[in-house]
Design a protein around this motif. Structure first.
Motif, PDB file in Angstrom:
ATOM      1  N   LYS A   1       1.954   6.433  -7.184  1.00  0.00           N
ATOM      2  CA  LYS A   1       0.915   7.353  -7.652  1.00  0.00           C
ATOM      3  C   LYS A   1       1.388   8.800  -7.518  1.00  0.00           C
ATOM      4  CE  LYS A   1      -3.766   8.947  -6.920  1.00  0.00           C
ATOM      5  NZ  LYS A   1      -4.993   8.844  -6.160  1.00  0.00           N
TER       6      LYS A   1
ATOM      7  N   LEU B   1      -0.638  -4.992 -10.968  1.00  0.00           N
ATOM      8  CA  LEU B   1      -1.356  -3.786 -10.569  1.00  0.00           C
ATOM      9  C   LEU B   1      -2.393  -3.415 -11.613  1.00  0.00           C
ATOM     10  CD1 LEU B   1       1.616  -1.547  -9.369  1.00  0.00           C
ATOM     11  CD2 LEU B   1       0.086  -2.922  -7.954  1.00  0.00           C
ATOM     12  N   ASP B   2      -3.553  -2.963 -11.161  1.00  0.00           N
ATOM     13  CA  ASP B   2      -4.579  -2.424 -12.047  1.00  0.00           C
ATOM     14  C   ASP B   2      -4.461  -0.906 -11.975  1.00  0.00           C
ATOM     15  OD1 ASP B   2      -5.642  -4.918 -12.746  1.00  0.00           O
ATOM     16  OD2 ASP B   2      -6.909  -4.957 -10.969  1.00  0.00           O
TER      17      ASP B   2
ATOM     18  N   LYS C   1       0.829  -1.212   0.000  1.00  0.00           N
ATOM     19  CA  LYS C   1       0.000   0.000   0.000  1.00  0.00           C
ATOM     20  C   LYS C   1       0.862   1.260   0.000  1.00  0.00           C
ATOM     21  CE  LYS C   1      -3.823   0.579   1.928  1.00  0.00           C
ATOM     22  NZ  LYS C   1      -5.139   0.653   1.366  1.00  0.00           N
TER      23      LYS C   1
ATOM     24  N   ALA D   1      -6.478  -6.971  -0.613  1.00  0.00           N
ATOM     25  CA  ALA D   1      -6.814  -6.058  -1.699  1.00  0.00           C
ATOM     26  C   ALA D   1      -6.615  -4.634  -1.206  1.00  0.00           C
ATOM     27  CB  ALA D   1      -8.250  -6.259  -2.162  1.00  0.00           C
ATOM     28  N   GLY D   2      -6.221  -3.753  -2.105  1.00  0.00           N
ATOM     29  CA  GLY D   2      -6.025  -2.363  -1.724  1.00  0.00           C
ATOM     30  C   GLY D   2      -6.078  -1.470  -2.937  1.00  0.00           C
ATOM     31  N   SER D   3      -6.193  -0.181  -2.662  1.00  0.00           N
ATOM     32  CA  SER D   3      -6.314   0.784  -3.736  1.00  0.00           C
ATOM     33  C   SER D   3      -5.835   2.140  -3.241  1.00  0.00           C
ATOM     34  CB  SER D   3      -7.773   0.871  -4.183  1.00  0.00           C
ATOM     35  OG  SER D   3      -7.941   1.898  -5.115  1.00  0.00           O
ATOM     36  N   THR D   4      -5.465   2.996  -4.172  1.00  0.00           N
ATOM     37  CA  THR D   4      -5.106   4.363  -3.819  1.00  0.00           C
ATOM     38  C   THR D   4      -6.325   5.264  -3.846  1.00  0.00           C
ATOM     39  OG1 THR D   4      -4.588   4.884  -6.120  1.00  0.00           O
ATOM     40  CG2 THR D   4      -2.758   4.175  -4.705  1.00  0.00           C
ATOM     41  N   GLY D   5      -7.499   4.697  -4.109  1.00  0.00           N
ATOM     42  CA  GLY D   5      -8.732   5.481  -4.145  1.00  0.00           C
ATOM     43  C   GLY D   5      -9.073   6.019  -2.766  1.00  0.00           C
TER      44      GLY D   5
ATOM     45  N   GLU E   1      -5.776   5.898 -10.432  1.00  0.00           N
ATOM     46  CA  GLU E   1      -6.099   4.985  -9.340  1.00  0.00           C
ATOM     47  C   GLU E   1      -5.352   3.676  -9.585  1.00  0.00           C
ATOM     48  OE1 GLU E   1      -9.802   2.747  -7.157  1.00  0.00           O
ATOM     49  OE2 GLU E   1     -10.182   4.596  -8.248  1.00  0.00           O
ATOM     50  N   ILE E   2      -4.617   3.259  -8.569  1.00  0.00           N
ATOM     51  CA  ILE E   2      -3.862   2.014  -8.634  1.00  0.00           C
ATOM     52  C   ILE E   2      -4.476   1.062  -7.621  1.00  0.00           C
ATOM     53  CG2 ILE E   2      -1.606   0.920  -8.417  1.00  0.00           C
ATOM     54  CD1 ILE E   2      -0.361   3.697  -8.865  1.00  0.00           C
ATOM     55  N   SER E   3      -4.801  -0.142  -8.066  1.00  0.00           N
ATOM     56  CA  SER E   3      -5.370  -1.126  -7.151  1.00  0.00           C
ATOM     57  C   SER E   3      -4.696  -2.477  -7.367  1.00  0.00           C
ATOM     58  CB  SER E   3      -6.882  -1.240  -7.342  1.00  0.00           C
ATOM     59  OG  SER E   3      -7.186  -1.631  -8.667  1.00  0.00           O
TER      60      SER E   3
END
Length: 129
Positions: free
Chosen positions: A54, A84-85, A47, A116-120, A94-96
């Motif tokens: 980002k 990475l998505d 994370k 699971a994680g995201s920069t959102g 947004e990177i998840s």
């Protein structure tokens, strides 16, 4: 002469069997915590790495390469830059990521954890009907 009678309500303590059971439960929890802690630490490292990627910005291939460099330094083995998505919407990126970690506990028993994680911003997006 006899021994004085003892009243049972004043007796306190734990039996030997009770002590063994309590120690076994505490030991099992400690072993589980020692096996899970490295995976949780790795998750938070991922994370932190995606937040750094980002902030640096760049194209999608550059972001993947930057994550791979951070993964080498941060001892991240669970995922790679290709996992990475990365979604770019104009200036917003947004990177998840999502992955599973299997932790063997003993014999045929293992623990499966979904990370699971995201920069959102963490707000769930509701699909419109």
């Amino acid at each position: 002469m006899g021994y004085p009678l003892q009243n049972k309500r004043y007796q306190q303590g734990i039996s030997l069997v009770g002590l063994i059971v309590v120690l076994a439960v505490i030991g099992a929890i400690a072993v589980l915590a020692m096996k899970v802690t490295p995976t949780v630490t790795e998750y938070f490292s991922i994370k932190k790495a995606i937040a750094s990627v980002k902030a640096a910005g760049g194209s999608v291939p550059e972001m993947r390469a930057a994550f791979n460099r951070q993964a080498e330094v941060g001892y991240i083995d669970a995922i790679d830059g290709k996992d990475l998505d990365i979604v770019k919407n104009g200036d917003d990126t947004e990177i998840s990521f999502a992955y599973q970690k299997t932790i063997p506990l003993g014999g045929p028993v293992s623990l499966l954890i979904d990370y699971a994680g995201s920069t959102g911003n963490g707000v769930a997006k509701k699909a419109l009907p």
